[in-house]
Design a protein around this motif. Structure first.
Motif, mmCIF file in Angstrom:
data_model
loop_
_atom_site.group_PDB
_atom_site.id
_atom_site.type_symbol
_atom_site.label_atom_id
_atom_site.label_comp_id
_atom_site.label_asym_id
_atom_site.label_seq_id
_atom_site.Cartn_x
_atom_site.Cartn_y
_atom_site.Cartn_z
ATOM 1 N N PHE A 170 0.838 -1.198 0.000
ATOM 2 C CA PHE A 170 0.000 0.000 0.000
ATOM 3 C C PHE A 170 0.878 1.255 0.000
ATOM 4 C CE2 PHE A 170 -3.304 2.642 2.471
ATOM 5 C CZ PHE A 170 -3.859 3.107 1.279
ATOM 6 N N GLY A 171 1.968 1.198 0.773
ATOM 7 C CA GLY A 171 2.904 2.320 0.810
ATOM 8 C C GLY A 171 3.585 2.540 -0.530
ATOM 9 N N LEU A 172 3.980 1.454 -1.189
ATOM 10 C CA LEU A 172 4.603 1.559 -2.510
ATOM 11 C C LEU A 172 3.647 2.214 -3.511
ATOM 12 C CD1 LEU A 172 6.337 -1.940 -2.683
ATOM 13 C CD2 LEU A 172 7.514 0.268 -2.706
ATOM 14 N N ILE A 173 2.395 1.794 -3.472
ATOM 15 C CA ILE A 173 1.389 2.380 -4.367
ATOM 16 C C ILE A 173 1.175 3.850 -4.033
ATOM 17 C CG2 ILE A 173 -1.062 2.330 -5.026
ATOM 18 C CD1 ILE A 173 -0.962 -0.728 -4.467
ATOM 19 N N GLY A 174 1.078 4.140 -2.728
ATOM 20 C CA GLY A 174 0.817 5.506 -2.286
ATOM 21 C C GLY A 174 1.918 6.475 -2.681
ATOM 22 N N TYR A 175 3.166 6.089 -2.447
ATOM 23 C CA TYR A 175 4.283 6.992 -2.759
ATOM 24 C C TYR A 175 4.541 7.075 -4.255
ATOM 25 C CZ TYR A 175 5.300 7.452 2.197
ATOM 26 O OH TYR A 175 5.209 7.746 3.536
ATOM 27 N N ALA A 176 4.254 6.001 -4.993
ATOM 28 C CA ALA A 176 4.370 6.071 -6.454
ATOM 29 C C ALA A 176 3.341 7.055 -7.009
ATOM 30 C CB ALA A 176 4.165 4.682 -7.059
ATOM 31 N N SER A 177 2.142 7.035 -6.453
ATOM 32 C CA SER A 177 1.091 7.970 -6.872
ATOM 33 C C SER A 177 1.472 9.401 -6.531
ATOM 34 C CB SER A 177 -0.238 7.605 -6.199
ATOM 35 O OG SER A 177 -0.675 6.328 -6.577
ATOM 36 N N LEU A 178 2.020 9.576 -5.326
ATOM 37 C CA LEU A 178 2.440 10.909 -4.882
ATOM 38 C C LEU A 178 3.539 11.459 -5.780
ATOM 39 C CD1 LEU A 178 2.153 12.499 -1.767
ATOM 40 C CD2 LEU A 178 4.571 12.078 -2.027
ATOM 41 N N LEU A 179 4.507 10.618 -6.101
ATOM 42 C CA LEU A 179 5.616 11.017 -6.978
ATOM 43 C C LEU A 179 5.099 11.376 -8.369
ATOM 44 C CD1 LEU A 179 8.650 11.292 -7.560
ATOM 45 C CD2 LEU A 179 8.709 8.827 -8.011
ATOM 46 N N THR A 180 4.187 10.570 -8.891
ATOM 47 C CA THR A 180 3.596 10.835 -10.206
ATOM 48 C C THR A 180 2.860 12.164 -10.215
ATOM 49 O OG1 THR A 180 3.326 8.462 -10.607
ATOM 50 C CG2 THR A 180 2.022 9.954 -11.969
ATOM 51 N N SER A 181 2.088 12.413 -9.166
ATOM 52 C CA SER A 181 1.329 13.660 -9.068
ATOM 53 C C SER A 181 2.255 14.871 -9.069
ATOM 54 C CB SER A 181 0.480 13.658 -7.795
ATOM 55 O OG SER A 181 -0.179 14.899 -7.622
ATOM 56 N N ALA A 182 3.321 14.807 -8.263
ATOM 57 C CA ALA A 182 4.260 15.934 -8.167
ATOM 58 C C ALA A 182 4.953 16.184 -9.503
ATOM 59 C CB ALA A 182 5.290 15.665 -7.073
ATOM 60 N N LEU A 183 5.353 15.119 -10.196
ATOM 61 C CA LEU A 183 6.017 15.272 -11.494
ATOM 62 C C LEU A 183 5.069 15.884 -12.526
ATOM 63 C CD1 LEU A 183 8.022 11.920 -11.666
ATOM 64 C CD2 LEU A 183 8.980 14.229 -11.470
ATOM 65 N N LEU A 184 3.823 15.439 -12.509
ATOM 66 C CA LEU A 184 2.830 15.996 -13.431
ATOM 67 C C LEU A 184 2.630 17.488 -13.171
ATOM 68 C CD1 LEU A 184 0.119 13.162 -13.507
ATOM 69 C CD2 LEU A 184 1.580 13.882 -15.405
ATOM 70 N N GLU A 185 2.559 17.852 -11.895
ATOM 71 C CA GLU A 185 2.366 19.264 -11.539
ATOM 72 C C GLU A 185 3.559 20.110 -11.993
ATOM 73 O OE1 GLU A 185 -0.175 20.764 -10.338
ATOM 74 O OE2 GLU A 185 -1.459 19.223 -9.480
ATOM 75 N N ILE A 186 4.760 19.585 -11.812
ATOM 76 C CA ILE A 186 5.968 20.313 -12.223
ATOM 77 C C ILE A 186 5.940 20.603 -13.721
ATOM 78 C CG2 ILE A 186 8.457 20.062 -12.594
ATOM 79 C CD1 ILE A 186 7.944 20.840 -9.787
ATOM 80 N N PHE A 187 5.416 19.636 -14.492
ATOM 81 C CA PHE A 187 5.380 19.799 -15.946
ATOM 82 C C PHE A 187 4.071 20.417 -16.437
ATOM 83 C CE2 PHE A 187 8.716 16.561 -15.515
ATOM 84 C CZ PHE A 187 9.686 17.103 -16.355
ATOM 85 N N GLY A 188 3.299 20.968 -15.499
ATOM 86 C CA GLY A 188 2.118 21.738 -15.874
ATOM 87 C C GLY A 188 0.868 20.948 -16.145
ATOM 88 N N HIS A 189 0.804 19.707 -15.646
ATOM 89 C CA HIS A 189 -0.392 18.878 -15.847
ATOM 90 C C HIS A 189 -0.982 18.535 -14.480
ATOM 91 C CE1 HIS A 189 0.784 18.468 -20.038
ATOM 92 N NE2 HIS A 189 1.998 18.104 -19.626
ATOM 93 N N SER A 190 -2.036 19.217 -14.118
ATOM 94 C CA SER A 190 -2.625 19.015 -12.806
ATOM 95 C C SER A 190 -3.379 17.692 -12.732
ATOM 96 C CB SER A 190 -3.583 20.163 -12.472
ATOM 97 O OG SER A 190 -4.183 19.954 -11.206
ATOM 98 N N ALA A 191 -3.090 16.927 -11.690
ATOM 99 C CA ALA A 191 -3.770 15.655 -11.475
ATOM 100 C C ALA A 191 -4.786 15.768 -10.342
ATOM 101 C CB ALA A 191 -2.754 14.564 -11.159
ATOM 102 N N GLY A 192 -4.955 16.977 -9.810
ATOM 103 C CA GLY A 192 -5.869 17.139 -8.694
ATOM 104 C C GLY A 192 -5.351 16.440 -7.445
#
Length: 220
Positions: A170-192
């Motif tokens: 669950f932690g692996l899934i959670g932090y992978a999602s968090l990392l993906t969200s932050a990277l998307l935001e940095i590149f201008g794609h909001s994931a909410g």
């Protein structure tokens, strides 16, 4: 073993402190900064902003405290990952502190803006926008740092069976999602907020597990 139980409980408490203080602090700050006319409100509500910043500082201290508390336990499983976890949480804390300073700078900008008669299209708005962007980027960078090394933490927890493997996954899934969200935001794609939910839930369930159950004794 008693010291291990104590360390697990302290780490669990620090996790919860970090989560609660950041949520409260960020909530107090964002309640003002999300207003389109935030420059008119920051200075009159400087106490609220300052309290929010102090709560975010507490979150940063707690984040480092978590890594330091867990270090003696994690070191027995993999010293390199344990040391890296301390280092990366310290880096995360520094980035968050830098971001938290931006609202404090806005207090002075807001004061000068109001004193100048709230002029439209002035350099005050430009300074304010830069400060807001600084806070936004610092948060996303901190989440990238947190996500990257917390994946290694969860991998170590999974391999060592210090906690039930379903919780590590669950932690692996959670932090992978968090990392993906932050990277998307940095590149201008909001994931909410959707991609933040698994990581946020893990940072609630994991500390509760540490407080109530601690680490698995056979693995220790």
């Amino acid at each position: 073993m008693n010291s291990t139980i104590k360390s697990a409980r302290i780490a669990g408490i620090l996790f919860l402190i970090a989560t609660v203080t950041y949520m409260l602090g960020n909530g107090l700050i964002e309640a003002i900064l999300n207003d389109p006319e935030y420059l008119l409100h920051v200075y009159p509500h400087q106490t609220q902003v300052t309290i929010g910043v102090l709560l975010e500082f507490i979150n940063s201290v707690a984040a480092v405290g978590i890594a330091i508390t867990l270090f003696p336990i994690l070191k027995k499983q993999n010293e390199q990952i344990a040391l890296g976890y301390v280092a990366f949480r310290a880096i995360e804390a520094v980035i968050l502190i830098v971001g938290a300073i931006c609202p404090l700078l806005l207090i002075h900008v807001s004061k000068e803006y109001i004193a100048a008669g709230a002029p439209a299209a002035s350099y005050f708005q430009t300074i304010g926008s830069v400060a807001l962007q600084g806070k936004f980027l610092s948060f996303q960078l901190a989440m990238i740092v947190l996500g990257l090394y917390s994946l290694l933490l969860c991998y170590l927890l999974y391999r060592s069976k210090l906690i039930p493997r379903f919780l590590s996954i669950f932690g692996l899934i959670g932090y992978a999602s968090l990392l993906t969200s932050a990277l998307l935001e940095i590149f201008g794609h909001s994931a909410g907020m959707l991609l933040f939910i698994p990581g946020a839930l893990f940072e609630i369930f994991f500390p509760i597990w540490l407080i109530v159950k601690g680490f698995n004794k056979p693995s220790l």
